[in-house]
Design a protein around this motif. Sequence first.
Motif, PDB file in Angstrom:
ATOM      1  N   SER A 141     -10.465   4.105   4.640  1.00  0.00           N
ATOM      2  CA  SER A 141      -9.044   3.737   4.680  1.00  0.00           C
ATOM      3  C   SER A 141      -8.572   3.160   3.355  1.00  0.00           C
ATOM      4  O   SER A 141      -9.378   2.775   2.501  1.00  0.00           O
ATOM      5  N   MET A 142      -7.246   3.074   3.222  1.00  0.00           N
ATOM      6  CA  MET A 142      -6.648   2.500   2.016  1.00  0.00           C
ATOM      7  C   MET A 142      -7.187   1.083   1.799  1.00  0.00           C
ATOM      8  O   MET A 142      -7.304   0.311   2.759  1.00  0.00           O
ATOM      9  N   GLY A 143      -7.504   0.783   0.555  1.00  0.00           N
ATOM     10  CA  GLY A 143      -8.004  -0.557   0.228  1.00  0.00           C
ATOM     11  C   GLY A 143      -9.518  -0.633   0.218  1.00  0.00           C
ATOM     12  O   GLY A 143     -10.086  -1.577  -0.328  1.00  0.00           O
ATOM     13  N   LYS A 154       0.860  -1.184   0.000  1.00  0.00           N
ATOM     14  CA  LYS A 154       0.000   0.000   0.000  1.00  0.00           C
ATOM     15  C   LYS A 154       0.894   1.231   0.000  1.00  0.00           C
ATOM     16  O   LYS A 154       2.051   1.156   0.429  1.00  0.00           O
ATOM     17  N   THR A 155       0.339   2.353  -0.415  1.00  0.00           N
ATOM     18  CA  THR A 155       1.134   3.578  -0.518  1.00  0.00           C
ATOM     19  C   THR A 155       1.487   4.135   0.865  1.00  0.00           C
ATOM     20  O   THR A 155       0.863   3.784   1.872  1.00  0.00           O
ATOM     21  N   SER A 156       2.490   4.999   0.888  1.00  0.00           N
ATOM     22  CA  SER A 156       2.936   5.573   2.163  1.00  0.00           C
ATOM     23  C   SER A 156       3.814   6.788   1.900  1.00  0.00           C
ATOM     24  O   SER A 156       4.590   6.794   0.946  1.00  0.00           O
ATOM     25  N   HIS A 165      -3.653  13.428  14.555  1.00  0.00           N
ATOM     26  CA  HIS A 165      -4.112  12.681  13.374  1.00  0.00           C
ATOM     27  C   HIS A 165      -2.868  12.006  12.798  1.00  0.00           C
ATOM     28  O   HIS A 165      -1.835  12.654  12.623  1.00  0.00           O
ATOM     29  N   CYS A 166      -2.972  10.719  12.463  1.00  0.00           N
ATOM     30  CA  CYS A 166      -1.792  10.020  11.945  1.00  0.00           C
ATOM     31  C   CYS A 166      -1.367  10.570  10.583  1.00  0.00           C
ATOM     32  O   CYS A 166      -0.218  10.422  10.185  1.00  0.00           O
ATOM     33  N   LEU A 167      -2.309  11.202   9.862  1.00  0.00           N
ATOM     34  CA  LEU A 167      -2.100  11.749   8.519  1.00  0.00           C
ATOM     35  C   LEU A 167      -1.893  10.611   7.501  1.00  0.00           C
ATOM     36  O   LEU A 167      -1.374   9.575   7.891  1.00  0.00           O
TER      37      LEU A 167
HETATM   38  N1   CP Z   1       0.577   7.825   9.225  1.00  0.00           N
HETATM   39  C1   CP Z   1       1.048   7.081   8.217  1.00  0.00           C
HETATM   40  O1   CP Z   1       1.213   5.861   8.331  1.00  0.00           O
HETATM   41  O2   CP Z   1       1.334   7.776   7.082  1.00  0.00           O
HETATM   42  P1   CP Z   1       1.722   7.143   5.673  1.00  0.00           P
HETATM   43  O3   CP Z   1       0.507   6.395   5.166  1.00  0.00           O
HETATM   44  O4   CP Z   1       2.064   8.316   4.816  1.00  0.00           O
HETATM   45  O5   CP Z   1       2.877   6.216   5.871  1.00  0.00           O
END
Ligand code: CP
Length: 339
Positions: free
Chosen positions: A240-242, A57-59, A276-278
């Motif tokens: 969320s992602m996915g 997954k992206t990050s 917020h984790c962002l």
């Molecule tokens: N908070 C966090 O895990 O950010 P990313 O998805 O950019 O890694």
Amino acid sequence: MDSTIDLRGRDFLAERDFTAPELNYLIDLASTLKRERQRGAERQRLAGRGIALIFEKTSTRTRIAFEAAIAHQGGFSTILDSTSSQIGHKESIADTARVLSRVYDGIEFRGSEHAIVEALAEYAEVPVFNGLTDTWHPTQMLADFLTMREHSTTSPTTKQLSYAYVGDARHNMGNSLLVTGAILGADVRIIAPKSLWPRQEIQDLARERARDSGAQITITEEISEGVAGVNFVHTDVWVSMGEPKEVWAERIDQLLPYRIDTTVMQAAGPQAKFMHCLPAFHDTNTGVGRMLAEDFGLKEGAEVSSEVFDSPASIVFDEAENRLHTIKAVLVATMADKV
Ligand code: CP
Ligand code: NVA
């Protein structure tokens, strides 16, 4: 820092695998490493060590934190994703784990099912780190607890922290904030519509850990009462992602009453900081933000208003920076010969 704790060779897959002293040790180590770097006195404890970074997954944050942390400590990294490597379509997780273990000293994995990172750890001969799965986000927790500790005026231990998580609580961030706070003995409030509460087995795990630690666990649908008096208000994206983009309509219906705006922050109290984790959807400066404005009339993003996001109460960028120091602590604690 508790010198009796030795985490060399350990995987870092989920918070539930660690005791409170072990998690506090990692947070203390991160704080030490952060100060060392700020003084320009960083010692390289991972010279020549390598880490493979698998991103299904992206990050942004997790990837740069792992890459920068290992480089600061004298090591190196290689990024692997499912489009440019054999993982998944041509090579199983078990075979990948055995190959990577011959070349690298640690493996990070970000993806969907938690079972995949567990399989990787089962077959790998080196420590495996969870960079986020659908169920847990443990490296984020170390950053969040370090940040909360740093921003606590009374300098409390993690046991004295109080915080609320507001939003989709069935996913990685809700689960991790619930269980980590339960292990560390905090006052944890999970606030969401009942349909978005953590799964029963995760609630049961949190209550079991809370019995040992003295944590106070509240899971409620009531937002104003729920946030009253906490020192930190956390939220996360509503989708969320996915997840398919079709879920936005239903999720907005469920979570619009749980959006973090100035009214919610006032209900929490003047001491409350926003976390917020962002990444966050708080304006129309992203593709998703524009879609939310055009399709749903959410002109100021979703889970948090820009007013709160950009306010003095917001500590989201301190939280993002602490991803670096805490991920570095995990790498040093598990991969270095000596801390
Ligand atoms: N908070 C966090 O895990 O950010 P990313 O998805 O950019 O890694
Ligand atoms: N719940 C979010 C967290 C992102 C860091 C997601 O899984 O997309």
